[in-house]
Design a protein around this motif. Structure first.
Motif, PDB file in Angstrom:
ATOM      1  N   SER A  90     100.232 -63.930  -6.190  1.00 48.63           N
ATOM      2  CA  SER A  90      99.172 -64.754  -6.566  1.00 48.63           C
ATOM      3  C   SER A  90      98.987 -65.945  -5.563  1.00 48.63           C
ATOM      4  O   SER A  90      97.974 -66.559  -5.288  1.00 48.63           O
ATOM      5  CB  SER A  90      99.064 -65.209  -7.872  1.00 48.63           C
ATOM      6  OG  SER A  90     100.275 -65.941  -8.130  1.00 48.63           O
ATOM      7  N   LEU A 148      93.574 -59.998   1.723  1.00 49.53           N
ATOM      8  CA  LEU A 148      92.511 -59.012   1.996  1.00 49.53           C
ATOM      9  C   LEU A 148      93.297 -58.220   3.010  1.00 49.53           C
ATOM     10  O   LEU A 148      92.875 -56.991   3.142  1.00 49.53           O
ATOM     11  CB  LEU A 148      91.379 -59.976   2.518  1.00 49.53           C
ATOM     12  CG  LEU A 148      90.273 -58.948   2.835  1.00 49.53           C
ATOM     13  CD1 LEU A 148      89.856 -57.865   1.640  1.00 49.53           C
ATOM     14  CD2 LEU A 148      88.711 -59.706   3.234  1.00 49.53           C
ATOM     15  N   ASP A 194      96.895 -66.655   0.479  1.00 50.57           N
ATOM     16  CA  ASP A 194      95.417 -66.926   0.509  1.00 50.57           C
ATOM     17  C   ASP A 194      94.685 -65.803   0.730  1.00 50.57           C
ATOM     18  O   ASP A 194      94.966 -64.692   0.796  1.00 50.57           O
ATOM     19  CB  ASP A 194      95.577 -68.129   1.825  1.00 50.57           C
ATOM     20  CG  ASP A 194      95.979 -67.169   2.910  1.00 50.57           C
ATOM     21  OD1 ASP A 194      95.183 -66.644   3.894  1.00 50.57           O
ATOM     22  OD2 ASP A 194      97.389 -66.928   3.107  1.00 50.57           O
ATOM     23  N   GLU A 195      93.398 -65.935   0.659  1.00 47.92           N
ATOM     24  CA  GLU A 195      92.532 -65.252   0.733  1.00 47.92           C
ATOM     25  C   GLU A 195      92.405 -64.064   1.995  1.00 47.92           C
ATOM     26  O   GLU A 195      92.459 -62.810   1.765  1.00 47.92           O
ATOM     27  CB  GLU A 195      90.998 -65.706   0.619  1.00 47.92           C
ATOM     28  CG  GLU A 195      89.927 -64.484   0.329  1.00 47.92           C
ATOM     29  CD  GLU A 195      88.400 -64.905   0.164  1.00 47.92           C
ATOM     30  OE1 GLU A 195      87.792 -64.373   0.284  1.00 47.92           O
ATOM     31  OE2 GLU A 195      88.432 -66.366   0.346  1.00 47.92           O
ATOM     32  N   ARG A 196      92.657 -64.712   2.958  1.00 48.09           N
ATOM     33  CA  ARG A 196      92.614 -63.984   4.267  1.00 48.09           C
ATOM     34  C   ARG A 196      93.805 -62.868   4.312  1.00 48.09           C
ATOM     35  O   ARG A 196      93.773 -61.670   4.706  1.00 48.09           O
ATOM     36  CB  ARG A 196      92.794 -64.694   5.644  1.00 48.09           C
ATOM     37  CG  ARG A 196      91.316 -65.552   5.766  1.00 48.09           C
ATOM     38  CD  ARG A 196      91.424 -66.139   7.021  1.00 48.09           C
ATOM     39  NE  ARG A 196      91.425 -65.253   8.281  1.00 48.09           N
ATOM     40  CZ  ARG A 196      91.719 -65.820   9.477  1.00 48.09           C
ATOM     41  NH1 ARG A 196      91.941 -67.055   9.596  1.00 48.09           N
ATOM     42  NH2 ARG A 196      91.654 -64.837  10.391  1.00 48.09           N
ATOM     43  N   MET A 207      89.537 -58.121  -6.206  1.00 43.78           N
ATOM     44  CA  MET A 207      90.387 -58.863  -5.270  1.00 43.78           C
ATOM     45  C   MET A 207      90.096 -60.192  -5.668  1.00 43.78           C
ATOM     46  O   MET A 207      90.997 -60.933  -6.071  1.00 43.78           O
ATOM     47  CB  MET A 207      90.233 -58.741  -3.827  1.00 43.78           C
ATOM     48  CG  MET A 207      90.934 -59.668  -2.991  1.00 43.78           C
ATOM     49  SD  MET A 207      92.536 -59.232  -2.937  1.00 43.78           S
ATOM     50  CE  MET A 207      92.364 -57.595  -1.771  1.00 43.78           C
ATOM     51  N   SER A 208      88.769 -60.685  -5.755  1.00 45.19           N
ATOM     52  CA  SER A 208      88.682 -62.071  -6.063  1.00 45.19           C
ATOM     53  C   SER A 208      88.697 -62.361  -7.610  1.00 45.19           C
ATOM     54  O   SER A 208      88.957 -63.381  -7.992  1.00 45.19           O
ATOM     55  CB  SER A 208      87.293 -62.370  -5.543  1.00 45.19           C
ATOM     56  OG  SER A 208      86.272 -61.472  -6.169  1.00 45.19           O
ATOM     57  N   ARG A 255      84.086 -54.698   0.448  1.00 39.23           N
ATOM     58  CA  ARG A 255      85.102 -55.658  -0.172  1.00 39.23           C
ATOM     59  C   ARG A 255      85.244 -55.446  -1.657  1.00 39.23           C
ATOM     60  O   ARG A 255      84.413 -55.277  -2.423  1.00 39.23           O
ATOM     61  CB  ARG A 255      84.204 -56.948  -0.113  1.00 39.23           C
ATOM     62  CG  ARG A 255      85.230 -58.180  -0.765  1.00 39.23           C
ATOM     63  CD  ARG A 255      84.296 -59.603  -0.462  1.00 39.23           C
ATOM     64  NE  ARG A 255      85.266 -60.540  -0.747  1.00 39.23           N
ATOM     65  CZ  ARG A 255      86.213 -61.147  -0.389  1.00 39.23           C
ATOM     66  NH1 ARG A 255      86.575 -60.807   0.782  1.00 39.23           N
ATOM     67  NH2 ARG A 255      86.929 -62.044  -0.811  1.00 39.23           N
TER      68      ARG A 255
END
Length: 466
Positions: A346, A354, A349-351, A312-313, A308
């Protein structure tokens, strides 16, 4: 109550109602029939009596002639004629007629149909002398008995026809609804997990259509089950491959680093135990330990990015991608790699973010391992969703292409591409992989973004050729 029972009761009620209506119509017609017959006989009897009286006007004693005439008229249906003395009153025939009428005929039918018994008195006058009275008595016994007999006969026939029709309709209904049983059994088998369910196409067109759709559903479930088994096998294979890669990296890279650190530490310990430490030896040992530590740190960073990406986060997709491109460029200077991002990412969403990162990561990995390319480029932008992405207004478009050897004629996806494809399909996206006309390979991924209302425009930012 089942549908079959409800339809059966409904049909039985309808047929019974029809039978009752027919019987009511026959009973309703019986009263007018009796009254019409009575009026006709009454009119005829009056004419007969008047004619008889006219024929004996010249006779001195007309009584014997009248009696003989009226005795010959006793065979007339529904009527009786009597000669009464002058001093005799009109007899009461009501109870007698009622008892005769009720002989074999129900009381309710008599009350509904039979008219009140009627006695007409005509004076038997010849010239100026009255020889008595002539009583004309209407007796509907025979007519009522005939009507009641006809009614029973027609009612019995109607009842038999109704029962026969009911039996035929129920048999036809049972045969018509028979496919319901097979449909129920098929659904029960599907619920139990059996996907090899196939129903015979029989019965009405509606049943055949439902059976066809259920067979199609069973085929789809069978195919989905096979795909799920295949996907599970692929996931296990991907996991095993990742574990092998991690084990290989730990063995091939982390092992030597740790050995070098231990060897350096042993050298430092041996050098420090003497009275006159070798300064050059200590410096070389420290340098070896530092190099081994840096290599181990680089390995751990690369492994963490594979599991991961930490950037990214913390910093977003764009920064993570630029870091990924920089790490590949540092290790492979023979490939000119560029990154183009046309919009602000930006809002993802996260999915989706990723998945986009994994697509670029796996595509670049394949480029550096297999393509023998001199140039490669990755592009990300927001576009209008194509028809394949039903329900989506906008889409994220990710394109990675190179000028390498391209795809072979009989190309099969490896575990990395399989994992990439499954990630994209999980989000409802589309993935295309093709050979470029000018040479090399092109991978295009479209990810649906149904909730994106406004796409922030920005000048196209082109990463440095790293």
């Amino acid at each position: 109550m089942s549908l079959k029972a409800r339809l059966g009761w409904l049909i039985a009620i309808v047929l019974t109602a029809m039978l009752a209506v027919n019987v009511a119509i026959m009973i309703g017609h019986a009263g007018p029939r009796v009254r019409a017959e009575a009026e006709s006989i009454e009119h005829l009897s009056h004419e007969l009596v008047e004619t008889a009286l006219a024929s004996v006007q010249e006779t001195k004693n007309p009584i014997p002639s009248l009696r003989r005439l009226f005795d010959s008229l006793r065979n007339l249906r529904h009527i009786e004629i009597e000669i009464l003395p002058n001093d005799d009153t009109a007899p009461n025939f009501d109870s007698q007629l009622r008892s005769e009428i009720k002989n074999g005929v129900p009381d309710w039918f008599v009350s509904l149909v039979a008219p009140a018994p009627k006695v007409d008195i005509i004076p038997a006058r010849v010239g100026d002398v009255q020889y008595g009275n002539i009583a004309i008595i209407f007796n509907p016994v025979d007519e009522l008995a005939e009507i009641w007999s006809d009614l029973l006969w027609l009612g019995a026939i109607s009842l038999a026809v109704t029962l026969l029709m009911l039996a035929l309709v129920l048999a036809l209904l049972r045969r018509t609804l028979a496919p319901f049983d097979s449909l129920g059994r098929g659904l029960a088998r599907l619920e139990a997990g059996e996907t090899a369910v196939r129903l015979d196409l029989r019965g009405a067109s509606e049943f055949r259509d439902i059976s066809q759709k259920l067979n199609s559903l069973a085929s789809t479930l069978d195919r989905v089950q096979e795909e799920n088994h295949s996907l599970i096998e692929r996931l296990f294979a991907v996991q095993d491959s990742e574990r092998r890669d991690i084990a290989r990296d730990l063995h091939d890279e982390a092992g030597p680093c740790l050995f070098s650190i231990r060897a350096g530490a042993a050298t430092l310990a041996a050098a420090a135990s003497g009275n006159f430490p070798d300064r050059d030896l200590l410096q070389r040992s420290c340098a070896n330990i530092d190099a081994a530590g840096q290599a181990l740190q680089t390995l751990l960073r690369r492994m963490l990015e594979r599991l991961r990406p930490p950037a990214m986060s913390e910093l977003g997709l764009e920064t993570a991608l630029r870091g990924l491109v920089a790490s590949w460029s540092d290790g492979r200077a023979d490939v000119r790699l560029s990154l183009r991002i046309a919009h602000d990412l930006s809002c993802l969403d996260e999915r989706s973010a990723l998945t986009a990162y994994r697509v670029v990561q796996e595509a670049l990995t394949n480029i550096f391992r297999h393509s023998s390319a001199a140039n490669a480029e990755a592009r990300l932008e927001f576009v209008e969703a194509p028809p394949e992405l039903a329900g989506a207004a906008e889409a994220l478009r990710v394109v990675v292409e190179d000028d390498g050897v391209g795809l072979p004629e009989e190309h099969r996806f490896g575990l990395g591409l399989i994992g990439m494809s499954e990630r994209v399909h999980t989000l409802g996206g589309v993935m295309r992989m093709e050979r470029r006309p000018e040479g090399g390979t092109r991978i295009e991924v479209l990810l649906p973004l149904p909730e994106v209302e406004e796409l922030p425009e920005a000048e196209e930012r082109e990463g440095d050729d790293l």
